[in-house]
Design a protein around this motif. Structure first.
Motif, mmCIF file in Angstrom:
data_model
loop_
_atom_site.group_PDB
_atom_site.id
_atom_site.type_symbol
_atom_site.label_atom_id
_atom_site.label_comp_id
_atom_site.label_asym_id
_atom_site.label_seq_id
_atom_site.Cartn_x
_atom_site.Cartn_y
_atom_site.Cartn_z
ATOM 1 N N ALA A 295 0.706 -1.313 0.016
ATOM 2 C CA ALA A 295 -0.042 -0.137 -0.039
ATOM 3 C C ALA A 295 0.955 1.349 -0.020
ATOM 4 N N LEU A 296 1.936 1.284 0.633
ATOM 5 C CA LEU A 296 3.000 2.114 0.650
ATOM 6 C C LEU A 296 3.445 2.771 -0.713
ATOM 7 N N GLY A 297 3.620 1.645 -1.564
ATOM 8 C CA GLY A 297 4.305 1.565 -2.846
ATOM 9 C C GLY A 297 3.427 2.316 -3.711
ATOM 10 N N LYS A 298 2.067 1.452 -3.662
ATOM 11 C CA LYS A 298 1.076 1.965 -4.614
ATOM 12 C C LYS A 298 0.620 3.424 -4.365
ATOM 13 N N LYS A 299 0.680 3.870 -2.979
ATOM 14 C CA LYS A 299 0.132 5.234 -2.725
ATOM 15 C C LYS A 299 1.092 6.477 -3.186
ATOM 16 N N ALA A 300 2.473 5.958 -3.025
ATOM 17 C CA ALA A 300 3.527 6.720 -3.536
ATOM 18 C C ALA A 300 3.331 6.986 -4.959
ATOM 19 N N ALA A 301 2.970 6.018 -5.828
ATOM 20 C CA ALA A 301 3.201 6.099 -7.227
ATOM 21 C C ALA A 301 1.795 6.832 -7.586
ATOM 22 N N ASP A 302 0.828 6.547 -6.931
ATOM 23 C CA ASP A 302 -0.303 7.341 -7.382
ATOM 24 C C ASP A 302 -0.158 8.916 -7.062
ATOM 25 N N ILE A 303 0.306 9.284 -5.839
ATOM 26 C CA ILE A 303 0.690 10.810 -5.429
ATOM 27 C C ILE A 303 1.757 11.305 -6.588
ATOM 28 N N LEU A 304 2.797 10.631 -6.750
ATOM 29 C CA LEU A 304 3.760 10.962 -7.922
ATOM 30 C C LEU A 304 3.181 11.557 -9.459
ATOM 31 N N LEU A 305 2.475 10.392 -9.629
ATOM 32 C CA LEU A 305 1.757 10.611 -11.091
ATOM 33 C C LEU A 305 0.694 11.604 -11.142
ATOM 34 N N SER A 306 0.165 11.725 -10.031
ATOM 35 C CA SER A 306 -1.105 12.940 -9.910
ATOM 36 C C SER A 306 -0.267 14.156 -9.945
ATOM 37 N N ARG A 307 0.829 14.405 -9.348
ATOM 38 C CA ARG A 307 1.566 15.607 -9.266
ATOM 39 C C ARG A 307 2.257 15.695 -10.774
ATOM 40 N N LEU A 308 2.561 14.673 -11.467
ATOM 41 C CA LEU A 308 3.121 15.005 -12.613
ATOM 42 C C LEU A 308 1.848 15.552 -13.839
ATOM 43 N N GLU A 309 0.678 14.932 -13.396
ATOM 44 C CA GLU A 309 -0.422 15.295 -14.277
ATOM 45 C C GLU A 309 -0.964 16.789 -13.919
ATOM 46 N N GLY A 310 -0.328 17.402 -13.000
ATOM 47 C CA GLY A 310 -0.446 18.765 -12.528
ATOM 48 C C GLY A 310 -1.562 18.982 -11.385
ATOM 49 N N LYS A 311 -1.781 17.845 -10.716
ATOM 50 C CA LYS A 311 -2.795 17.907 -9.600
ATOM 51 C C LYS A 311 -2.191 18.134 -8.539
ATOM 52 N N GLU A 312 -2.634 18.939 -7.342
ATOM 53 C CA GLU A 312 -2.178 19.333 -6.140
ATOM 54 C C GLU A 312 -2.544 17.884 -5.345
ATOM 55 N N THR A 313 -1.528 17.870 -4.296
ATOM 56 C CA THR A 313 -1.584 16.661 -3.369
ATOM 57 C C THR A 313 -1.197 17.265 -2.123
ATOM 58 N N ALA A 314 -1.296 16.401 -1.141
ATOM 59 C CA ALA A 314 -0.951 16.857 0.291
ATOM 60 C C ALA A 314 0.975 16.540 0.252
ATOM 61 N N VAL A 315 1.520 17.064 1.140
ATOM 62 C CA VAL A 315 2.806 16.880 1.221
ATOM 63 C C VAL A 315 3.161 15.538 2.095
ATOM 64 N N ARG A 316 2.442 15.736 3.170
ATOM 65 C CA ARG A 316 2.429 14.508 4.254
ATOM 66 C C ARG A 316 1.380 13.566 3.825
ATOM 67 N N ASN A 317 1.528 12.325 3.608
ATOM 68 C CA ASN A 317 0.319 11.432 3.270
ATOM 69 C C ASN A 317 0.651 10.118 4.173
ATOM 70 N N TYR A 318 -0.352 9.468 4.584
ATOM 71 C CA TYR A 318 -0.287 8.391 5.257
ATOM 72 C C TYR A 318 -1.195 7.219 4.840
ATOM 73 N N VAL A 319 -0.701 6.030 5.035
ATOM 74 C CA VAL A 319 -1.574 4.579 5.015
ATOM 75 C C VAL A 319 -1.683 4.012 6.508
ATOM 76 N N ASP A 320 -2.601 3.156 6.503
ATOM 77 C CA ASP A 320 -3.042 2.804 7.789
ATOM 78 C C ASP A 320 -2.221 1.479 8.368
ATOM 79 N N TYR A 321 -2.408 1.368 9.487
ATOM 80 C CA TYR A 321 -1.438 0.198 10.432
ATOM 81 C C TYR A 321 -2.562 -0.390 11.069
ATOM 82 N N HIS A 322 -2.331 -1.543 11.562
ATOM 83 C CA HIS A 322 -3.008 -2.143 12.612
ATOM 84 C C HIS A 322 -1.982 -3.162 13.575
ATOM 85 N N PHE A 323 -2.731 -3.532 14.696
ATOM 86 C CA PHE A 323 -1.842 -4.246 15.608
ATOM 87 C C PHE A 323 -2.284 -5.904 15.492
ATOM 88 N N LEU A 324 -1.010 -6.564 15.805
ATOM 89 C CA LEU A 324 -1.403 -8.049 15.746
ATOM 90 C C LEU A 324 -1.025 -8.566 16.867
#
Length: 325
Positions: A295-324
């Motif tokens: 999910a980290l890799g996928k979100k990083a790629a999505d944000i990067l490509l969105s910025r290449l397309e001229g879209k604004e994104t947040a600077v700090r972006n997060y994915v979820d976590y959970h406890f086992l």
């Protein structure tokens, strides 16, 4: 004329944007001749360029002139083999997203903590943007990309509000996880926290999370010990020599594996937990924090490509976590 120009600093797109009070994207589109820009704005930028004898950075110029449809992904060559499953899952996440948007991945491996692999793919001018899979304090790769005006996203937190980044809330997760572990244990005494090198940002965040939990729980320094700068399972095992407490908290899965070896050899009844889960720990049924590297890799790629397309994104972006548990 600005102070930057008086000091003869080499102009960047950001300098021009700030002096003209327009966005860096607008400056880039004027210089590349792409996108819809008003005539007045075009004339403003071009007059500034002529007046100040601006010459585009070769890296940025190559980016403006030809789209390669490649995204560079940087791995650090000193990552332990045991870390590879995490980086592999990150890479799979990146590849999944870029493929869906008609891009390919070009992998660069740096020697140690250096920048040689990244420099090589930048010289080739075969990429449109970069994803860094790990960041250090004062990271040379970050500075190289900023200087070259190459779009990029960092996987991991970085103390710079100009760097777009994707991470899990590491400090928060560690703090909450530690509190729950200690509270559930009831009789946790003489706690030890094992952590890796502090020049790696994620390790600093993990340590902050642990110390924050100790403060929340009203624990004093007499109740716990911290051993940092550890590098691998053997270091963790050695650090536990003579330990007589009943709770070992490990900052990552590799240190946790060393702690488990120590536990078996010493027949210790101490509870061992980890701030990062892995397949090997799952087999041992160790309580851990689960963060989805894919999910980290996928979100990083999505944000990067969105910025290449001229879209604004947040600077700090997060994915979820959970406890086992």
């Amino acid at each position: 004329m600005s102070n930057r120009l008086r000091k003869n600093k080499r102009l960047t797109l950001q300098d021009i944007a700030e002096d003209l009070h327009i966005s860096k994207t607008t400056v880039s589109r004027v210089l590349s001749g792409k996108g819809r820009i008003g005539q007045a704005t075009k004339e403003l930028v071009m007059e500034y360029v002529r007046t100040h004898d601006y010459h585009p950075n070769l890296m940025a110029k190559g980016l403006a002139e030809a789209k390669t449809w490649n995204i560079g992904v940087v791995l650090q060559g000193n990552a332990a083999m045991s870390d590879m499953p995490f980086f592999q899952n990150c890479l799979f996440g990146v590849a999944s997203e870029v493929k869906a948007r008609n891009y390919d991945v070009l992998l660069a491996i740096n020697e140690g903590d250096g920048t040689d692999g990244l420099e090589r793919i930048l010289r080739m001018q075969k990429i449109d943007a970069v994803i860094l899979t790990r960041v250090l304090e004062n990271d040379k790769n970050v500075e190289l990309l900023k200087e070259g005006e190459m779009p990029f996203v960092a996987i991991g937190s970085y103390d710079d509000e100009t760097v777009v980044q994707v991470d899990a809330p590491i400090e928060e997760a560690g703090r909450i996880f530690t509190k729950q572990i200690v509270e559930n244990a009831g009789d946790a005494e003489n706690i030890i926290f094992l952590c890796g090198k502090q020049n790696i940002v994620v390790n600093k965040l993990r340590l902050r999370g642990f110390l924050g939990a100790m403060s929340d729980l009203g624990k004093s320094e007499r109740d716990y010990a911290v051993v940092s700068a550890l590098d691998g399972a053997a270091d963790a095992k050695n650090a536990l020599a003579g330990f007589r407490g009943n709770l070992v908290i490990c900052a990552d899965d590799i240190l946790c594996e060393g702690a488990i070896e120590w536990q078996k050899e010493e027949n210790s009844i101490a509870k061992i937990v980890s701030f990062h889960n892995s397949l090997s720990l799952s087999k041992c049924r160790v309580s851990a924090i689960e963060i989805d590297a894919y999910a980290l890799g996928k979100k990083a790629a999505d944000i990067l490509l969105s910025r290449l397309e001229g879209k604004e994104t947040a600077v700090r972006n997060y994915v979820d976590y959970h406890f086992l548990f």
